[in-house]
Write a protein that holds these residues in place. Structure first.
Motif, mmCIF file in Angstrom:
data_model
loop_
_atom_site.group_PDB
_atom_site.id
_atom_site.type_symbol
_atom_site.label_atom_id
_atom_site.label_comp_id
_atom_site.label_asym_id
_atom_site.label_seq_id
_atom_site.Cartn_x
_atom_site.Cartn_y
_atom_site.Cartn_z
ATOM 1 N N ARG A 87 7.829 6.324 -8.945
ATOM 2 C CA ARG A 87 7.995 4.931 -9.347
ATOM 3 C C ARG A 87 8.938 4.828 -10.541
ATOM 4 N NH1 ARG A 87 2.805 2.271 -11.802
ATOM 5 N NH2 ARG A 87 3.339 3.854 -13.328
ATOM 6 N N SER A 152 14.361 -7.309 -1.249
ATOM 7 C CA SER A 152 14.139 -5.946 -1.725
ATOM 8 C C SER A 152 15.342 -5.426 -2.493
ATOM 9 C CB SER A 152 13.835 -5.014 -0.545
ATOM 10 O OG SER A 152 12.641 -5.375 0.092
ATOM 11 N N THR A 277 -2.464 -0.576 -0.951
ATOM 12 C CA THR A 277 -2.686 -1.781 -1.753
ATOM 13 C C THR A 277 -2.094 -1.593 -3.151
ATOM 14 O OG1 THR A 277 -4.893 -0.906 -2.282
ATOM 15 C CG2 THR A 277 -4.730 -2.499 -0.478
ATOM 16 N N MET A 278 -2.830 -0.934 -4.054
ATOM 17 C CA MET A 278 -2.308 -0.700 -5.397
ATOM 18 C C MET A 278 -1.200 0.353 -5.383
ATOM 19 S SD MET A 278 -3.740 -2.834 -7.294
ATOM 20 C CE MET A 278 -3.219 -2.195 -8.891
ATOM 21 N N GLU A 279 -1.460 1.473 -4.720
ATOM 22 C CA GLU A 279 -0.460 2.512 -4.562
ATOM 23 C C GLU A 279 0.007 2.491 -3.110
ATOM 24 O OE1 GLU A 279 -1.544 6.329 -5.947
ATOM 25 O OE2 GLU A 279 -1.932 5.675 -8.004
ATOM 26 N N GLN A 280 1.256 2.104 -2.911
ATOM 27 C CA GLN A 280 1.787 1.954 -1.564
ATOM 28 C C GLN A 280 2.768 3.078 -1.256
ATOM 29 O OE1 GLN A 280 3.692 -1.875 -1.565
ATOM 30 N NE2 GLN A 280 1.830 -2.988 -2.097
ATOM 31 N N GLU A 281 2.901 3.380 0.012
ATOM 32 C CA GLU A 281 3.887 4.358 0.442
ATOM 33 C C GLU A 281 4.587 3.848 1.687
ATOM 34 O OE1 GLU A 281 2.092 8.044 1.523
ATOM 35 O OE2 GLU A 281 0.462 7.119 2.646
ATOM 36 N N ARG A 302 6.724 -0.434 -3.682
ATOM 37 C CA ARG A 302 5.954 -1.595 -4.129
ATOM 38 C C ARG A 302 6.464 -2.818 -3.383
ATOM 39 N NH1 ARG A 302 1.277 -2.576 -5.635
ATOM 40 N NH2 ARG A 302 1.402 -0.910 -7.202
ATOM 41 N N TYR A 303 5.654 -3.333 -2.452
ATOM 42 C CA TYR A 303 6.011 -4.496 -1.634
ATOM 43 C C TYR A 303 4.948 -5.581 -1.793
ATOM 44 C CZ TYR A 303 9.798 -2.339 1.136
ATOM 45 O OH TYR A 303 10.984 -1.784 1.551
#
Length: 316
Positions: A87, A152, A277-281, A302-303
């Motif tokens: 990140r 994006s 959710t909090m940590e997205q991949e 992060r979307y």
């Protein structure tokens, strides 16, 4: 004595700032060529994590400097949490990949190793981000486009186009869920023409209308030829009217990939979707000719969430 100490501190800070400015060209060349220099002893962990070299409490620039000066192995040692590390490096990329126009932005993205193929480079030079984004279109960072939605960052568009490159051939059929500004939809339209089809599905009517206007300004022929079609609907259900698709791109994060989308993926096709959710991949799904599906982790992202129109407008 106090004044002398204060002035000395200011002088030291100014010298560091001057050095960083003089070193920018070297930093860019080093990052783009993936070389590392050998002076980690000049960069303490405290400076690395606090961003003290640049008089900032943010991690982005100091992380980049440490990445260049100390190398990837040291960077990962300082940031053992892979999510935090990736990140932070993505935030640093916004400092590198920018320009005054589309050509300069594309050049920066290529020099920083994000653009890997000539086909993607030509596509990005064809579709000007300035038609799709009112605010700072040529910086490598997401920007607001209304209705609590964003366009994006360019590096994410590049990443998705590169990963889908082999599936965006002339004549391919593509689904872009959460098409937003219409930028990536237009880029994919350029890559599948002639005789291809890209369906951009957006659940907020105002945003869908805005994306059509954006594409009309940039690549009106894609709409006239029927290569790009923007529809209003629930992207979580896909678009069965035109299924199966050779490629599916989802521009919002789901907890897990909806099964209905995998069912609408053609054999030999590929889907990209942010999960978590909090940590997205960002996850890549490939469907083999026999229908079996494989899953591959690409990177941390992060979307905005894949949700209902009401939840998006209320910012939930």
């Amino acid at each position: 004595m106090k004044d002398w100490a204060s002035n000395s501190h200011l002088l030291l800070w100014c010298c560091c700032w001057w050095w960083s400015g003089k070193a920018n060209k070297t930093v860019l060349e080093t990052v783009s060529s993936k070389r590392t220099t050998l002076f980690p002893r000049f960069l303490s962990r405290n400076v690395y994590t606090r961003g003290a070299l640049f008089g900032s409490q943010h991690l982005s620039t100091s992380t980049l400097v440490a990445q260049v000066c100390c190398g990837d192995r040291v960077g990962r040692l300082f940031f053992p949490n892979n999510f935090s590390y990736q990140r932070t490096l993505r935030r640093a990329m916004a400092w590198l990949s920018r320009g005054r126009n589309q050509a300069e932005l594309v050049k920066a993205l290529k020099e920083n190793g994000l653009i890997k193929t000539e086909r993607v480079e030509k596509t990005l030079l064809t579709v000007d981000r300035g038609y799709f984004c009112k605010y700072r279109p040529y910086e490598d960072s997401p920007q607001p486009i209304g209705w609590n939605a964003t366009i994006s960052a360019p590096h994410m568009h590049v990443t998705c186009l590169e990963l889908l490159n082999e599936h965006l051939k002339p004549g391919s059929k593509v689904l872009d869920i959460g098409s937003g500004s219409g930028y990536l939809t237009a880029c994919m339209g350029v890559m599948v023409r002639p005789k291809g089809l890209v369906v951009g599905i957006e659940h907020i009517p105002g945003l869908a209308r805005q994306s059509i206007e954006n594409i009309e300004k940039s690549q009106k022929d894609l709409l006239d030829e029927g290569v790009v079609r923007i529809v209003v609907g629930d992207g979580r259900k896909g678009y069965p009217e035109e299924a199966p698709f050779d490629a599916i791109h989802v521009g919002a994060a789901a907890g897990t990939a909806p099964r209905v989308l995998l069912d609408q993926l053609a054999p030999g096709g590929r889907m990209l979707i942010p999960e978590g959710t909090m940590e997205q991949e960002l996850v890549q799904y490939d469907k083999a000719e026999d229908g079996t599906i494989s899953k591959r982790h690409i990177t941390f992202v992060r979307y905005v969430p894949l949700c209902s129109p009401e939840q998006q407008i209320r910012g939930i």
